[in-house]
Scaffold this motif. Structure first.
Motif, mmCIF file in Angstrom:
data_model
loop_
_atom_site.group_PDB
_atom_site.id
_atom_site.type_symbol
_atom_site.label_atom_id
_atom_site.label_comp_id
_atom_site.label_asym_id
_atom_site.label_seq_id
_atom_site.Cartn_x
_atom_site.Cartn_y
_atom_site.Cartn_z
ATOM 1 N N SER A 126 46.252 40.821 37.880
ATOM 2 C CA SER A 126 45.146 41.553 37.810
ATOM 3 C C SER A 126 43.603 40.221 37.164
ATOM 4 O O SER A 126 44.636 39.215 36.164
ATOM 5 N N GLU A 127 42.651 39.812 37.674
ATOM 6 C CA GLU A 127 42.026 39.675 37.174
ATOM 7 C C GLU A 127 41.585 39.622 34.992
ATOM 8 O O GLU A 127 41.415 38.415 34.593
ATOM 9 N N GLU A 128 42.075 40.923 34.690
ATOM 10 C CA GLU A 128 41.694 41.242 33.181
ATOM 11 C C GLU A 128 42.983 40.301 33.277
ATOM 12 O O GLU A 128 42.761 39.272 32.022
ATOM 13 N N GLU A 129 44.257 40.238 33.236
ATOM 14 C CA GLU A 129 45.635 39.760 32.749
ATOM 15 C C GLU A 129 45.481 37.747 32.909
ATOM 16 O O GLU A 129 45.598 36.979 32.097
ATOM 17 N N LYS A 130 44.144 37.638 33.364
ATOM 18 C CA LYS A 130 43.647 36.180 33.847
ATOM 19 C C LYS A 130 43.072 35.436 33.122
ATOM 20 O O LYS A 130 43.152 34.695 32.168
ATOM 21 N N GLN A 131 42.049 36.449 32.852
ATOM 22 C CA GLN A 131 41.217 36.290 31.739
ATOM 23 C C GLN A 131 42.087 36.068 30.213
ATOM 24 O O GLN A 131 40.898 35.175 29.614
ATOM 25 N N ASP A 132 42.517 37.027 30.106
ATOM 26 C CA ASP A 132 43.382 37.549 28.575
ATOM 27 C C ASP A 132 44.637 35.915 28.201
ATOM 28 O O ASP A 132 44.492 35.326 27.401
ATOM 29 N N LEU A 133 45.068 35.843 29.557
ATOM 30 C CA LEU A 133 45.945 34.884 29.561
ATOM 31 C C LEU A 133 44.694 33.591 29.464
ATOM 32 O O LEU A 133 45.205 32.639 28.495
ATOM 33 N N ILE A 134 43.595 32.843 29.523
ATOM 34 C CA ILE A 134 42.853 31.655 29.972
ATOM 35 C C ILE A 134 42.356 31.864 28.301
ATOM 36 O O ILE A 134 42.673 30.763 27.567
ATOM 37 N N GLU A 135 41.877 32.817 27.707
ATOM 38 C CA GLU A 135 41.265 33.370 26.301
ATOM 39 C C GLU A 135 42.976 33.094 25.445
ATOM 40 O O GLU A 135 42.170 32.218 24.013
ATOM 41 N N LEU A 136 43.754 33.349 25.525
ATOM 42 C CA LEU A 136 44.821 33.045 24.508
ATOM 43 C C LEU A 136 45.267 31.175 24.465
ATOM 44 O O LEU A 136 45.218 31.333 23.877
ATOM 45 N N TYR A 137 44.894 30.677 26.009
ATOM 46 C CA TYR A 137 45.487 29.416 25.452
ATOM 47 C C TYR A 137 44.493 28.866 25.537
ATOM 48 O O TYR A 137 45.160 28.083 24.378
ATOM 49 N N ASN A 138 43.711 29.149 25.433
ATOM 50 C CA ASN A 138 42.355 28.627 24.297
ATOM 51 C C ASN A 138 42.616 28.740 23.031
ATOM 52 O O ASN A 138 42.526 27.735 22.472
ATOM 53 N N LYS A 139 42.674 29.609 22.706
ATOM 54 C CA LYS A 139 42.920 30.821 21.327
ATOM 55 C C LYS A 139 43.629 29.816 20.161
ATOM 56 O O LYS A 139 43.619 29.144 19.342
ATOM 57 N N TYR A 140 44.902 29.549 21.107
ATOM 58 C CA TYR A 140 46.077 29.260 20.351
ATOM 59 C C TYR A 140 47.155 27.200 20.793
ATOM 60 O O TYR A 140 47.643 26.918 20.850
ATOM 61 N N GLU A 141 45.519 27.366 21.836
ATOM 62 C CA GLU A 141 45.847 25.867 21.981
ATOM 63 C C GLU A 141 46.999 25.558 23.195
ATOM 64 O O GLU A 141 47.718 24.424 23.035
ATOM 65 N N GLY A 142 47.249 26.115 23.600
ATOM 66 C CA GLY A 142 48.985 26.401 24.395
ATOM 67 C C GLY A 142 49.759 26.925 24.108
ATOM 68 O O GLY A 142 51.055 26.139 24.294
ATOM 69 N N ASP A 143 50.057 27.212 23.175
ATOM 70 C CA ASP A 143 51.402 27.249 21.738
ATOM 71 C C ASP A 143 52.326 28.479 22.833
ATOM 72 O O ASP A 143 51.330 29.630 22.202
ATOM 73 N N TRP A 144 52.843 28.457 23.404
ATOM 74 C CA TRP A 144 53.835 29.593 23.787
ATOM 75 C C TRP A 144 54.074 30.679 22.850
ATOM 76 O O TRP A 144 54.505 32.009 23.473
ATOM 77 N N ASN A 145 54.545 30.519 21.805
ATOM 78 C CA ASN A 145 55.032 30.441 20.927
ATOM 79 C C ASN A 145 54.214 31.692 20.347
ATOM 80 O O ASN A 145 54.307 32.726 20.148
ATOM 81 N N LYS A 146 53.195 31.200 20.086
ATOM 82 C CA LYS A 146 51.971 32.799 19.493
ATOM 83 C C LYS A 146 51.061 33.405 20.770
ATOM 84 O O LYS A 146 50.853 34.558 21.147
ATOM 85 N N MET A 147 51.223 33.064 21.993
ATOM 86 C CA MET A 147 50.392 33.521 23.024
ATOM 87 C C MET A 147 51.769 34.795 23.376
ATOM 88 O O MET A 147 50.994 35.595 24.053
ATOM 89 N N SER A 148 52.447 33.907 23.081
ATOM 90 C CA SER A 148 53.623 35.352 23.796
ATOM 91 C C SER A 148 53.825 36.475 23.553
ATOM 92 O O SER A 148 53.825 37.558 23.718
ATOM 93 N N GLN A 149 53.803 36.561 21.946
ATOM 94 C CA GLN A 149 52.915 36.999 21.047
ATOM 95 C C GLN A 149 52.259 37.962 21.529
ATOM 96 O O GLN A 149 51.660 39.535 20.513
ATOM 97 N N CYS A 150 51.614 37.866 22.099
ATOM 98 C CA CYS A 150 50.248 38.703 22.829
ATOM 99 C C CYS A 150 49.136 38.518 23.570
ATOM 100 O O CYS A 150 48.233 39.845 23.231
#
Length: 254
Positions: A126-150
């Motif tokens: 969904s668009e919601e998932e996409k926006q969450d993904l973008i937000e987490l990507y920017n918040k953790y500067e592309g760190d998948w270890n942190k992004m995958s936890q959130c």
């Protein structure tokens, strides 16, 4: 003892708003959200056996504070005078622990397995998932270890799909190109995937043993603690959606 005395004993303050970490200008929505957050931290079902009595007392005080502040007339009197009419707050009908447990449950209806599954199914892609993904990507500067936890409903088997979304956005300059994301080594990625798959297997084994929907919610909540996901936000959204429907049905029956 009265409610204000109980607040001071259990929470170290005589101010009802401070018990819930709220300002006097808090809205009804703020009040409900704060009550839920505080209650979950000391609900008798959430603590060790040795701490149940203390938790029960705190939980009841929190419920009484919400009960009073959610009543416009009682809240107005308290705001003006700082006085609580304990006889009106503690009547014969609401003096038992069961009353306050039911009071909490009526405010926050139980969420079923089907509602969680339906939400996750709708969320993925969904668009919601996409926006969450973008937000987490920017918040953790592309760190998948942190992004995958959130990321809600993160699945290691779908990581290629997540990566494609982000790579397409990088190519169109919609998001920056962070080195941690672009240059992640194959060794680091493999190690992370192994850990995620082990967790996924463990979760699947747990859920196979769960028959009741309440047990499923508890299992997902435990995973939230381990993974630090947005599970609470998801559950709050479901409660808001399905709780309103349940209320409507009761009114029509009446």
């Amino acid at each position: 003892m009265g409610l204000i005395s109980d607040c001071e004993l259990c929470f170290g303050t005589k101010c009802l708003y401070e018990v819930l970490s709220l300002e006097k200008t808090a809205s009804d929505a703020d009040l409900k959200k704060a009550f839920k957050k505080a209650s979950l931290l000391c609900h008798p079902d959430k603590v060790e056996e040795s701490k149940k009595d203390e938790a029960t007392r705190k939980f009841q005080v929190l419920a009484k504070v919400h009960y009073l502040l959610s009543d416009k007339e009682k809240r107005a009197i308290y705001d003006e005078t700082g006085i609580v009419d304990d006889e009106n707050v503690l009547s014969a009908d609401n003096s038992s622990p069961d009353f306050w447990n039911n009071y909490f449950r009526n405010l926050f209806p139980k969420i079923t397995e089907k509602q969680i599954v339906d939400y996750v199914t709708k969320y993925k892609g969904s668009e919601e998932e996409k926006q969450d993904l973008i937000e987490l990507y920017n918040k953790y500067e592309g760190d998948w270890n942190k992004m995958s936890q959130c990321l809600i409903a993160y699945d290691v088997d779908e990581e290629e799909r997540y990566c494609k979304i982000l790579k397409d956005l990088i190519e169109t300059d919609e998001i920056p190109s962070y080195p941690q994301f672009v240059n992640e080594s194959s060794t680091k990625k493999a190690k992370r995937h192994k850990k995620e798959k082990q967790m996924k297997k463990k979760e699947a084994e747990e859920l196979e043993e769960m028959a009741a929907s309440d047990a499923l919610v508890q299992a997902l909540a435990r995973r939230q603690v381990e993974r630090k996901t947005n599970f609470d936000d998801m559950i709050s959204g479901l409660e808001a959606k399905y709780g309103k429907k349940d209320t409507g049905k009761k009114k029509r029956k009446a």
